[in-house]
Design a protein around this motif. Structure first.
Motif, short mmCIF file in Angstrom:
data_model
loop_
_atom_site.label_atom_id
_atom_site.label_comp_id
_atom_site.label_asym_id
_atom_site.label_seq_id
_atom_site.Cartn_x
_atom_site.Cartn_y
_atom_site.Cartn_z
N ILE A 1 -17.63 16.38 3.05
CA ILE A 1 -17.89 15.69 4.17
C ILE A 1 -16.75 14.87 4.43
O ILE A 1 -16.04 14.37 3.52
CB ILE A 1 -19.18 15.14 4.34
CG1 ILE A 1 -19.44 13.96 3.23
CG2 ILE A 1 -20.35 16.06 4.24
CD1 ILE A 1 -20.60 13.04 3.44
N GLY A 2 -16.20 14.62 5.50
CA GLY A 2 -15.15 13.59 5.91
C GLY A 2 -15.04 13.10 7.27
O GLY A 2 -15.93 13.49 7.91
N GLY A 3 -14.31 12.07 7.21
CA GLY A 3 -14.37 11.25 8.72
C GLY A 3 -13.48 12.07 9.55
O GLY A 3 -12.79 13.08 9.10
N PRO A 4 -13.49 11.79 11.07
CA PRO A 4 -12.90 12.53 12.01
C PRO A 4 -11.27 12.69 11.88
O PRO A 4 -10.79 13.51 12.83
CB PRO A 4 -13.52 12.47 13.15
CG PRO A 4 -13.84 10.88 12.84
CD PRO A 4 -14.14 10.63 11.73
N GLU A 5 -10.65 11.65 11.20
CA GLU A 5 -9.21 11.46 11.48
C GLU A 5 -8.75 11.14 10.17
O GLU A 5 -9.42 10.53 9.17
CB GLU A 5 -9.03 10.08 12.24
CG GLU A 5 -9.60 9.88 13.90
CD GLU A 5 -9.83 8.74 14.26
OE1 GLU A 5 -9.19 8.27 15.15
OE2 GLU A 5 -10.69 7.92 13.67
N VAL A 6 -7.54 11.28 10.07
CA VAL A 6 -6.65 11.25 8.86
C VAL A 6 -5.64 10.35 9.27
O VAL A 6 -4.88 10.25 10.26
CB VAL A 6 -6.07 12.58 8.29
CG1 VAL A 6 -5.04 12.23 6.98
CG2 VAL A 6 -6.99 13.42 8.11
N PHE A 7 -5.50 8.95 8.28
CA PHE A 7 -4.32 8.16 8.48
C PHE A 7 -3.55 8.21 7.01
O PHE A 7 -3.98 8.34 6.04
CB PHE A 7 -5.05 6.98 8.38
CG PHE A 7 -6.03 6.44 9.68
CD1 PHE A 7 -5.30 6.23 11.12
CD2 PHE A 7 -7.23 6.79 9.62
CE1 PHE A 7 -6.14 5.79 12.18
CE2 PHE A 7 -8.01 6.76 10.78
CZ PHE A 7 -7.60 6.46 11.95
N SER A 8 -2.24 7.48 6.95
CA SER A 8 -1.96 7.10 5.78
C SER A 8 -2.67 5.79 5.45
O SER A 8 -2.72 5.07 6.24
CB SER A 8 -0.25 7.29 5.73
OG SER A 8 0.13 6.16 6.90
N LEU A 9 -2.50 5.60 3.95
CA LEU A 9 -3.35 4.32 3.82
C LEU A 9 -2.72 3.02 4.22
O LEU A 9 -3.23 2.07 4.77
CB LEU A 9 -3.50 4.24 2.16
CG LEU A 9 -4.20 3.06 1.64
CD1 LEU A 9 -5.61 3.08 2.27
CD2 LEU A 9 -4.13 3.12 -0.01
N LEU B 1 0.91 -1.30 0.06
CA LEU B 1 -0.06 -0.08 -0.01
C LEU B 1 0.72 1.27 0.08
O LEU B 1 1.69 1.30 0.66
CB LEU B 1 -1.03 -0.06 1.07
CG LEU B 1 -2.05 -0.91 1.35
CD1 LEU B 1 -2.56 -0.93 2.86
CD2 LEU B 1 -3.16 -0.98 0.22
N PRO B 2 0.42 2.23 -0.63
CA PRO B 2 1.13 3.57 -0.55
C PRO B 2 0.79 4.38 0.61
O PRO B 2 -0.13 3.98 1.56
CB PRO B 2 0.73 4.40 -1.79
CG PRO B 2 -0.65 3.70 -2.17
CD PRO B 2 -0.64 2.40 -1.47
N ALA B 3 1.54 5.26 0.94
CA ALA B 3 1.41 6.10 2.09
C ALA B 3 0.23 7.44 1.89
O ALA B 3 0.46 8.37 2.64
CB ALA B 3 2.75 6.56 2.84
N THR B 4 -0.42 7.06 0.97
CA THR B 4 -1.38 8.12 0.58
C THR B 4 -2.52 8.67 1.89
O THR B 4 -2.81 7.82 2.43
CB THR B 4 -2.20 7.71 -0.65
OG1 THR B 4 -1.65 7.15 -1.61
CG2 THR B 4 -3.32 8.74 -1.17
N PRO B 5 -2.45 9.89 2.17
CA PRO B 5 -3.27 10.46 3.32
C PRO B 5 -4.70 10.09 3.15
O PRO B 5 -5.47 10.43 1.85
CB PRO B 5 -3.12 11.71 3.31
CG PRO B 5 -1.63 12.00 2.73
CD PRO B 5 -1.71 11.06 1.52
N ILE B 6 -5.30 9.71 4.03
CA ILE B 6 -6.82 9.03 3.78
C ILE B 6 -7.64 9.49 5.01
O ILE B 6 -7.03 9.40 6.12
CB ILE B 6 -6.96 7.60 3.48
CG1 ILE B 6 -6.36 7.02 2.51
CG2 ILE B 6 -8.39 7.07 3.75
CD1 ILE B 6 -6.92 7.47 1.07
N GLN B 7 -8.92 9.87 4.84
CA GLN B 7 -9.78 10.40 5.92
C GLN B 7 -11.15 9.56 5.75
O GLN B 7 -11.99 10.04 5.35
CB GLN B 7 -9.86 11.86 5.56
CG GLN B 7 -10.41 12.51 6.79
CD GLN B 7 -10.77 14.16 6.52
OE1 GLN B 7 -10.09 14.76 5.56
NE2 GLN B 7 -11.74 14.80 7.32
#
Length: 242
Positions: free
Chosen positions: A183-191, A151-157
């Motif tokens: 609209i988005g989720g409350p947290e951001v992660f890398s994929l 998986l890439p480290a693409t930021p995902i919310q």
């Protein structure tokens, strides 16, 4: 309020119908299973007849360049039928950052869908959501190879489908935005981090390897699929997993 939900039997559409009806509106689901075809136009006049609002949650059956023709034709047919029926508001669901990833055919097609709506004859609202939590298993499957998932480290919310349905239902019964609401989720992660969290929670022994070339999201440049200033949903990813 009478609301025709096209694509109303799918993951988001079925929940939108349930939420609207629970709130006292008359929401009716329409899909291929109820006898409509957004490409041929079959059944569309009947589906939108008497509707104050049309919510279009249909999706292309493919994610390649054929999706361009799907969204062009389906939107043309739905807008024509909705204008004839006297609908006063047309709503679609799109993707946060969709116009920032032109190298993906599907994202290009969703931009086209937005443009057709903006140029169309009806007041409109566009709800752009970040990536659905429910899609994480599919994302993991795309680049799985034995004991490894790349998986890439693409930021995902990530956002829960139920929270997306809440937002679409809210917009549908409000005044047309004639604009986009993110609209988005409350947290951001890398994929890649999200993949590790998911596998750990499921007790899956596979290893996530960070690979900037792996899968569809490798084409995404930077942080364009997140929006920390969006309308944030409440559901956190680990709570959703539980």
């Amino acid at each position: 309020m009478q609301i025709a939900v096209i694509g109303g039997t799918g993951l988001i559409g079925s929940q939108v119908v349930t939420k609207l009806n629970a709130a006292g509106h008359e929401a009716v689901p329409h899909s291929q299973s109820t006898g409509i075809d957004v490409i041929s136009g079959q059944g569309l006049d009947r589906a939108v007849a008497g509707a104050d609002v049309v919510v279009n949650l249909t999706n292309s059956p493919t994610f390649d360049e054929a999706s361009l023709a799907f969204f062009q034709t389906s939107m043309d047919n739905l807008l024509t039928a909705s204008r004839k029926s006297g609908a006063r508001h047309f709503v679609i669901l799109s993707i946060v950052g969709v116009d920032q990833v032109p190298q993906l055919d599907y994202y290009h097609a969703k931009v086209l869908q937005e443009e057709v709506l903006k140029a169309g004859p009806l007041p409109y609202s566009i709800v752009r959501a970040t990536q659905f939590m429910e899609f994480m298993d599919a994302v993991l499957s795309w680049t799985a190879d034995g004991d490894t998932v790349r998986l890439p480290a693409t930021p995902i919310q990530p956002i829960a489908a139920e929270d997306v349905a809440d937002a679409v239902a809210e917009v549908a019964v409000g005044a047309p935005l004639n604009a986009v609401r993110n609209i988005g989720g409350p947290e951001v992660f890398s994929l890649d981090e999200l993949g590790r969290i998911t596998l750990s929670h499921k007790g899956d022994p596979r290893t996530v390897v960070t690979d900037p070339t792996a899968g569809m999201f490798a084409a995404v440049d930077g942080d364009v699929l997140t929006d920390r200033s969006a309308h944030l949903a409440a559901t956190r990813y680990t709570d959703w997993l539980s």
